[in-house]
Design a protein around this motif. Structure first.
Motif, short mmCIF file in Angstrom:
data_model
loop_
_atom_site.label_atom_id
_atom_site.label_comp_id
_atom_site.label_asym_id
_atom_site.label_seq_id
_atom_site.Cartn_x
_atom_site.Cartn_y
_atom_site.Cartn_z
N GLU A 17 0.76 -1.13 -0.09
CA GLU A 17 -0.20 0.05 -0.08
C GLU A 17 0.77 1.08 0.13
O GLU A 17 0.67 2.45 -0.80
N PHE A 18 1.96 1.03 0.69
CA PHE A 18 2.90 2.35 0.77
C PHE A 18 3.54 2.64 -0.50
O PHE A 18 3.65 3.59 -1.36
N LYS A 20 2.15 1.47 -3.49
CA LYS A 20 1.18 2.17 -4.39
C LYS A 20 0.92 3.90 -4.03
O LYS A 20 1.00 4.49 -5.06
N TYR A 21 1.14 3.98 -2.73
CA TYR A 21 0.72 5.43 -2.51
C TYR A 21 1.87 6.39 -3.15
O TYR A 21 1.59 7.42 -3.31
N LEU A 24 1.17 6.81 -6.87
CA LEU A 24 0.14 7.60 -6.98
C LEU A 24 0.75 9.14 -6.64
O LEU A 24 0.41 10.17 -7.29
N GLN A 25 1.45 9.46 -5.76
CA GLN A 25 2.03 10.59 -5.29
C GLN A 25 2.97 11.13 -6.47
O GLN A 25 2.99 12.37 -6.75
N TYR A 28 0.63 12.20 -9.28
CA TYR A 28 -0.07 13.55 -8.95
C TYR A 28 0.93 14.67 -9.06
O TYR A 28 0.80 15.90 -9.41
#
Length: 120
Positions: A17-18, A20-21, A24-25, A28
């Motif tokens: 999850e980290f 993936k985060y 995504l950052q 972004y």
């Protein structure tokens, strides 16, 4: 403490999850930079076009003023000399007030563009 399979799976899930985060950052950030650069470049192009058109308009307005002044001062050369003096005064005024006219607005625009959150 972390020896059972459930703990290892939850740590692996947390790591996934980290990861993936972070991806995504990264995406972004790319989108945010693209948006800001697009706004900046379109503003610069608009300013360039407006300055160019303004210079052309000022050129013709000053030519008109020179021909209007000709009968008042007696010669075309004197009226063009007056216009040259007016241009030099305008240049000196812009140079003297460059911080208020150019630097401060540009700084404010860039600070608002890059430092303010665009969350709406």
């Amino acid at each position: 403490m972390f020896t059972n399979d459930e703990s290892i799976k939850s740590i692996q899930q947390l790591f996934a999850e980290f990861k993936k985060y972070l991806e995504l950052q990264k995406e972004y950030s790319k989108l945010e930079i693209t948006e800001k650069l697009t706004i900046l470049l379109s503003t610069l192009i608009l300013i360039f076009i407006l300055i160019t058109l303004g210079m052309v308009a000022l050129f013709y307005a000053l030519f008109t003023l020179a021909y209007i002044l000709e009968p008042l001062v007696g010669s075309l050369q004197a009226s063009f000399g007056i216009i040259a003096g007016i241009n030099i005064m305008l240049i000196l005024l812009v140079f003297n007030f460059r911080k208020r006219l150019i630097i401060s607005p540009m700084t404010k625009f860039l600070a608002n563009l890059f430092l303010n959150d665009s969350e709406k």
